[in-house]
Design a protein around this motif. Structure first.
Motif, PDB file in Angstrom:
ATOM      1  N   LEU A 112      23.445  -4.677 -16.444  1.00 29.86           N
ATOM      2  CA  LEU A 112      22.230  -3.870 -16.422  1.00 29.86           C
ATOM      3  C   LEU A 112      22.595  -2.402 -16.587  1.00 29.86           C
ATOM      4  O   LEU A 112      23.465  -1.888 -15.879  1.00 29.86           O
ATOM      5  CB  LEU A 112      21.481  -4.084 -15.110  1.00 29.86           C
ATOM      6  N   LEU A 113      21.915  -1.727 -17.504  1.00 32.23           N
ATOM      7  CA  LEU A 113      22.041  -0.283 -17.689  1.00 32.23           C
ATOM      8  C   LEU A 113      20.762   0.367 -17.180  1.00 32.23           C
ATOM      9  O   LEU A 113      19.665   0.006 -17.600  1.00 32.23           O
ATOM     10  CB  LEU A 113      22.247   0.056 -19.168  1.00 32.23           C
ATOM     11  N   VAL A 114      20.903   1.324 -16.270  1.00 34.59           N
ATOM     12  CA  VAL A 114      19.756   1.951 -15.621  1.00 34.59           C
ATOM     13  C   VAL A 114      19.827   3.458 -15.840  1.00 34.59           C
ATOM     14  O   VAL A 114      20.916   4.047 -15.819  1.00 34.59           O
ATOM     15  CB  VAL A 114      19.728   1.652 -14.109  1.00 34.59           C
ATOM     16  N   ASP A 115      18.673   4.055 -16.022  1.00 34.85           N
ATOM     17  CA  ASP A 115      18.613   5.503 -16.229  1.00 34.85           C
ATOM     18  C   ASP A 115      18.772   6.228 -14.896  1.00 34.85           C
ATOM     19  O   ASP A 115      17.820   6.367 -14.131  1.00 34.85           O
ATOM     20  CB  ASP A 115      17.283   5.883 -16.888  1.00 34.85           C
ATOM     21  N   ALA A 116      19.979   6.642 -14.589  1.00 35.20           N
ATOM     22  CA  ALA A 116      20.280   7.596 -13.509  1.00 35.20           C
ATOM     23  C   ALA A 116      20.061   7.079 -12.095  1.00 35.20           C
ATOM     24  O   ALA A 116      19.976   7.872 -11.162  1.00 35.20           O
ATOM     25  CB  ALA A 116      19.477   8.880 -13.705  1.00 35.20           C
ATOM     26  N   MET A 117      19.973   5.772 -11.892  1.00 32.40           N
ATOM     27  CA  MET A 117      19.877   5.246 -10.531  1.00 32.40           C
ATOM     28  C   MET A 117      20.387   3.819 -10.500  1.00 32.40           C
ATOM     29  O   MET A 117      20.694   3.236 -11.544  1.00 32.40           O
ATOM     30  CB  MET A 117      18.437   5.316  -9.999  1.00 32.40           C
ATOM     31  N   THR A 118      20.511   3.264  -9.303  1.00 33.91           N
ATOM     32  CA  THR A 118      20.896   1.865  -9.156  1.00 33.91           C
ATOM     33  C   THR A 118      19.737   1.089  -8.547  1.00 33.91           C
ATOM     34  O   THR A 118      18.863   1.655  -7.879  1.00 33.91           O
ATOM     35  CB  THR A 118      22.137   1.725  -8.256  1.00 33.91           C
ATOM     36  N   LEU A 119      19.731  -0.220  -8.791  1.00 37.69           N
ATOM     37  CA  LEU A 119      18.663  -1.090  -8.311  1.00 37.69           C
ATOM     38  C   LEU A 119      19.217  -2.116  -7.341  1.00 37.69           C
ATOM     39  O   LEU A 119      20.427  -2.387  -7.326  1.00 37.69           O
ATOM     40  CB  LEU A 119      18.005  -1.811  -9.494  1.00 37.69           C
ATOM     41  N   ASP A 120      18.332  -2.716  -6.553  1.00 33.31           N
ATOM     42  CA  ASP A 120      18.715  -3.751  -5.599  1.00 33.31           C
ATOM     43  C   ASP A 120      18.773  -5.099  -6.315  1.00 33.31           C
ATOM     44  O   ASP A 120      17.899  -5.953  -6.157  1.00 33.31           O
ATOM     45  CB  ASP A 120      17.733  -3.799  -4.432  1.00 33.31           C
ATOM     46  N   VAL A 121      19.804  -5.275  -7.124  1.00 29.53           N
ATOM     47  CA  VAL A 121      20.025  -6.521  -7.847  1.00 29.53           C
ATOM     48  C   VAL A 121      21.485  -6.915  -7.661  1.00 29.53           C
ATOM     49  O   VAL A 121      22.333  -6.071  -7.351  1.00 29.53           O
ATOM     50  CB  VAL A 121      19.692  -6.381  -9.343  1.00 29.53           C
ATOM     51  N   THR A 122      21.766  -8.187  -7.856  1.00 29.12           N
ATOM     52  CA  THR A 122      23.125  -8.671  -7.630  1.00 29.12           C
ATOM     53  C   THR A 122      23.997  -8.583  -8.869  1.00 29.12           C
ATOM     54  O   THR A 122      25.219  -8.642  -8.763  1.00 29.12           O
ATOM     55  CB  THR A 122      23.098 -10.135  -7.137  1.00 29.12           C
ATOM     56  N   LEU A 123      23.417  -8.462 -10.049  1.00 26.37           N
ATOM     57  CA  LEU A 123      24.221  -8.440 -11.263  1.00 26.37           C
ATOM     58  C   LEU A 123      24.913  -7.088 -11.426  1.00 26.37           C
ATOM     59  O   LEU A 123      24.460  -6.079 -10.865  1.00 26.37           O
ATOM     60  CB  LEU A 123      23.367  -8.757 -12.484  1.00 26.37           C
ATOM     61  N   PRO A 124      25.997  -7.021 -12.195  1.00 29.16           N
ATOM     62  CA  PRO A 124      26.671  -5.743 -12.440  1.00 29.16           C
ATOM     63  C   PRO A 124      25.721  -4.748 -13.089  1.00 29.16           C
ATOM     64  O   PRO A 124      24.885  -5.119 -13.915  1.00 29.16           O
ATOM     65  CB  PRO A 124      27.811  -6.124 -13.388  1.00 29.16           C
ATOM     66  N   GLN A 125      25.846  -3.492 -12.703  1.00 31.08           N
ATOM     67  CA  GLN A 125      24.972  -2.475 -13.269  1.00 31.08           C
ATOM     68  C   GLN A 125      25.718  -1.159 -13.403  1.00 31.08           C
ATOM     69  O   GLN A 125      26.691  -0.907 -12.690  1.00 31.08           O
ATOM     70  CB  GLN A 125      23.717  -2.292 -12.418  1.00 31.08           C
ATOM     71  N   ARG A 126      25.225  -0.341 -14.314  1.00 28.51           N
ATOM     72  CA  ARG A 126      25.789   0.987 -14.533  1.00 28.51           C
ATOM     73  C   ARG A 126      24.650   1.998 -14.589  1.00 28.51           C
ATOM     74  O   ARG A 126      23.706   1.832 -15.366  1.00 28.51           O
ATOM     75  CB  ARG A 126      26.599   1.022 -15.828  1.00 28.51           C
ATOM     76  N   ALA A 127      24.735   3.023 -13.751  1.00 28.06           N
ATOM     77  CA  ALA A 127      23.751   4.107 -13.768  1.00 28.06           C
ATOM     78  C   ALA A 127      24.208   5.132 -14.800  1.00 28.06           C
ATOM     79  O   ALA A 127      25.309   5.681 -14.698  1.00 28.06           O
ATOM     80  CB  ALA A 127      23.638   4.739 -12.390  1.00 28.06           C
ATOM     81  N   ILE A 128      23.376   5.388 -15.789  1.00 31.22           N
ATOM     82  CA  ILE A 128      23.719   6.282 -16.888  1.00 31.22           C
ATOM     83  C   ILE A 128      22.874   7.545 -16.790  1.00 31.22           C
ATOM     84  O   ILE A 128      21.643   7.482 -16.900  1.00 31.22           O
ATOM     85  CB  ILE A 128      23.467   5.613 -18.262  1.00 31.22           C
ATOM     86  N   ILE A 129      23.514   8.691 -16.540  1.00 31.78           N
ATOM     87  CA  ILE A 129      22.785   9.956 -16.523  1.00 31.78           C
ATOM     88  C   ILE A 129      22.254  10.233 -17.930  1.00 31.78           C
ATOM     89  O   ILE A 129      22.979  10.099 -18.920  1.00 31.78           O
ATOM     90  CB  ILE A 129      23.707  11.107 -16.064  1.00 31.78           C
ATOM     91  N   HIS A 130      20.970  10.618 -18.011  1.00 34.05           N
ATOM     92  CA  HIS A 130      20.288  10.796 -19.303  1.00 34.05           C
ATOM     93  C   HIS A 130      20.379   9.520 -20.137  1.00 34.05           C
ATOM     94  O   HIS A 130      20.488   9.572 -21.375  1.00 34.05           O
ATOM     95  CB  HIS A 130      20.871  11.976 -20.085  1.00 34.05           C
ATOM     96  N   GLY A 131      20.324   8.383 -19.448  1.00 32.62           N
ATOM     97  CA  GLY A 131      20.500   7.103 -20.136  1.00 32.62           C
ATOM     98  C   GLY A 131      19.483   6.862 -21.222  1.00 32.62           C
ATOM     99  O   GLY A 131      19.818   6.255 -22.258  1.00 32.62           O
ATOM    100  N   ASP A 132      18.247   7.318 -21.032  1.00 29.63           N
ATOM    101  CA  ASP A 132      17.223   7.070 -22.055  1.00 29.63           C
ATOM    102  C   ASP A 132      17.484   7.849 -23.331  1.00 29.63           C
ATOM    103  O   ASP A 132      16.919   7.542 -24.379  1.00 29.63           O
ATOM    104  CB  ASP A 132      15.819   7.361 -21.516  1.00 29.63           C
TER     105      ASP A 132
END
Length: 223
Positions: A112-132
């Protein structure tokens, strides 16, 4: 800053196959839900011109949205209404809307790629600053969320005239503030936001309790 597939390509080299981007729209609005989208793009069916929805004009967003829905491996929309926003705050509501959008993806992502935050999910994720503005997956999600929320504002403008919702999309523009002064608040205004609280007969920010929640059926669409 360029919106490219570089982040997704690097993730694929790391072994991830189904890479989802997620983003939300409507955090600063005085009216209506916060809407989130999640998208898994198909690398075999690229879409030209993906970028942060805020950087695209209306015509381009309306051109790209159906292409995203058609060519993506899967996509999902979710929303949290104004009552829920007042109850848990907009930051947490944004995270929850994105979590619900991700949960609606089928097949499920493995990254999961998220715009500048993390979520409550179990899968691997990366918070991307200015992701959009950097990741085409997050950009695609931002476009679907923006187009979806704008469509809701068009519908509600006919139900609640006088606030300029079709043009201001629920944000705190002069015409929207003038509408609040003239007509008061609607059931879909966010009571915890100061410009709304100032003209509301309901509790001030920080005093909202469950008895004041006015649920609006959240959209939950996927493809």
């Amino acid at each position: 800053m360029r919106c490219t597939a570089r982040i997704e390509n690097r993730a694929r080299r790391d072994g991830y196959l189904r890479i989802a981007g997620t983003d939300e729209v409507g955090r600063g609005a005085l009216f209506g839900p916060v809407v989130a989208a999640a998208v898994i793009l198909d690398p075999a069916r690229p879409i030209r011109g993906l970028n942060d929805s805020k950087q695209l004009d209306l015509a381009t967003r309306l051109e790209l949205a159906p292409l995203i829905r058609e060519r993506a491996l899967c996509w999902s929309l979710a929303a949290l209404d104004s009552g829920r926003i007042d109850w848990i705050n907009i930051y947490q509501a944004s995270r929850e809307a994105m979590r619900q959008a991700v949960a609606g993806l089928d097949p499920a992502p493995d990254l999961l790629l998220v715009d500048a935050m993390t979520l409550d999910v179990t899968l691997p994720q990366r918070a991307i600053i200015h992701g959009d503005a950097m990741s085409i997956s997050i950009a695609a999600a931002s476009i679907l969320a923006k187009v979806g929320r704008d469509a809701l504002m068009q519908e509600w403008d006919a139900i609640y005239p006088g606030y300029g919702l079709a043009s201001n999309k629920g944000y705190a523009t002069p015409d929207h503030r003038a509408g609040l002064q003239s007509y008061g608040v609607t059931p879909l205004h966010r009571l915890s936001y100061a410009p709304v609280a100032e003209v509301s007969l309901f509790p001030a920010p920080g005093e909202v309790t469950e008895q004041y929640l006015l649920p609006l059926e959240a959209i939950a669409v996927s493809g």
